[in-house]
Design an enzyme around this catalytic site. Structure first.
Site, PDB file in Angstrom:
ATOM      1  N   TYR A  92       0.829  -1.211   0.000  1.00 26.14           N
ATOM      2  CA  TYR A  92       0.000   0.000   0.000  1.00 26.14           C
ATOM      3  C   TYR A  92       0.859   1.255   0.000  1.00 26.14           C
ATOM      4  CZ  TYR A  92       0.782   0.852   5.063  1.00 26.14           C
ATOM      5  OH  TYR A  92       1.338   1.119   6.296  1.00 26.14           O
ATOM      6  N   CYS A  93       0.262   2.335  -0.510  1.00 30.23           N
ATOM      7  CA  CYS A  93       0.852   3.669  -0.421  1.00 30.23           C
ATOM      8  C   CYS A  93      -0.214   4.588   0.174  1.00 30.23           C
ATOM      9  CB  CYS A  93       1.366   4.149  -1.778  1.00 30.23           C
ATOM     10  SG  CYS A  93       0.130   4.223  -3.103  1.00 30.23           S
ATOM     11  N   TRP A  94      -0.197   5.855  -0.172  1.00 33.85           N
ATOM     12  CA  TRP A  94      -1.134   6.792   0.453  1.00 33.85           C
ATOM     13  C   TRP A  94      -2.587   6.460   0.111  1.00 33.85           C
ATOM     14  CZ3 TRP A  94      -2.935   9.737   3.931  1.00 33.85           C
ATOM     15  CH2 TRP A  94      -3.906  10.704   3.675  1.00 33.85           C
ATOM     16  N   SER A 100       2.298   2.178  -4.924  1.00 36.61           N
ATOM     17  CA  SER A 100       2.021   0.773  -4.599  1.00 36.61           C
ATOM     18  C   SER A 100       1.786  -0.037  -5.867  1.00 36.61           C
ATOM     19  CB  SER A 100       0.813   0.665  -3.667  1.00 36.61           C
ATOM     20  OG  SER A 100      -0.324   1.305  -4.212  1.00 36.61           O
ATOM     21  N   TYR A 121      -3.348   3.651   2.455  1.00 38.09           N
ATOM     22  CA  TYR A 121      -3.381   4.099   3.852  1.00 38.09           C
ATOM     23  C   TYR A 121      -4.619   4.942   4.134  1.00 38.09           C
ATOM     24  CZ  TYR A 121      -2.448   6.881   7.992  1.00 38.09           C
ATOM     25  OH  TYR A 121      -2.579   7.510   9.206  1.00 38.09           O
TER      26      TYR A 121
END
Length: 211
Positions: A92-94, A100, A121
């Protein structure tokens, strides 16, 4: 598809949770148990953002792609190198976007069952806040009051040692209140990190017993 997607409720199905955001973003807060394998350093993210806004999106993406490729290669040669083919990570990323996605594509092409977390996130953070709105209401809470220095923390520790359920907010916040301030030698968590720690602590408690 080049990779598969996963929902927040499926996190327990994976071997590792990989957070590809910058170290600063990870330090601010992250999904419990996540490992930080950033595709940008803090400095690189600033460089890419500056190029994107001040020069052109194309120049920003071009420079960013080179940095992402370099950093993913580093992770493949270090923290990922001993994982077997059966390894199943979720990334995952933001908000489940390009960072991601890049990691998920490459890990999937290697042969691992890599999944990208839908919403990243941002989805996790929303779930934390939603849960904190309702979960505390399920408990019978007893508030321990007393002046500074009266031994409240020692009493809570003794209660926990005797098997009673406690929720030590000062410990979670790494802070001893307005007079004594932060705990020596310990960094205070961000508000987001405190919220995550609070939710995790609440989830370990039994609503059928007083806290």
């Amino acid at each position: 598809m080049l990779f598969r997607s996963a929902k927040l409720a499926q996190l327990a199905e994976f071997d590792d949770i990989i957070d590809v955001r910058t170290p600063a973003e990870f330090a601010d807060d992250h999904i419990p148990g996540a490992i930080n394998c950033p595709v940008f350093t803090d400095e690189e993210r600033v460089i890419v953002g500056t190029l994107y806004k001040q020069i052109s999106p194309f120049e920003g993406r071009k420079a960013g792609a080179a940095m992402v490729a370099k950093n993913i290669a580093h992770h493949l040669e270090t923290c990922f190198k001993d994982h077997p083919k059966s390894w199943k990570p979720v990334i995952y990323c933001w908000r489940g976007g390009q960072r991601s996605g890049a990691m998920s594509i490459i890990l999937s092409q290697v042969g691992w069952a890599a999944h990208k977390l839908e919403g990243g996130y941002k989805t996790y953070r929303r779930a934390v806040l939603d849960e904190l709105d309702v979960l505390p209401q399920k408990f019978s809470l007893r508030i321990l009051c007393g002046p500074t220095g009266s031994g409240k923390s020692r009493l809570l520790s003794a209660m926990a040692g005797s098997g009673l359920q406690i929720l030590d907010l000062e410990q979670l916040a790494q802070h001893r209140g307005s007079l004594l301030g932060r705990l020596p030698g310990q960094e205070q968590p961000s508000q987001k990190s405190f919220d995550s720690a609070l939710l995790l602590a609440l989830q370990k408690l039994d609503p059928e017993q007083p806290v």
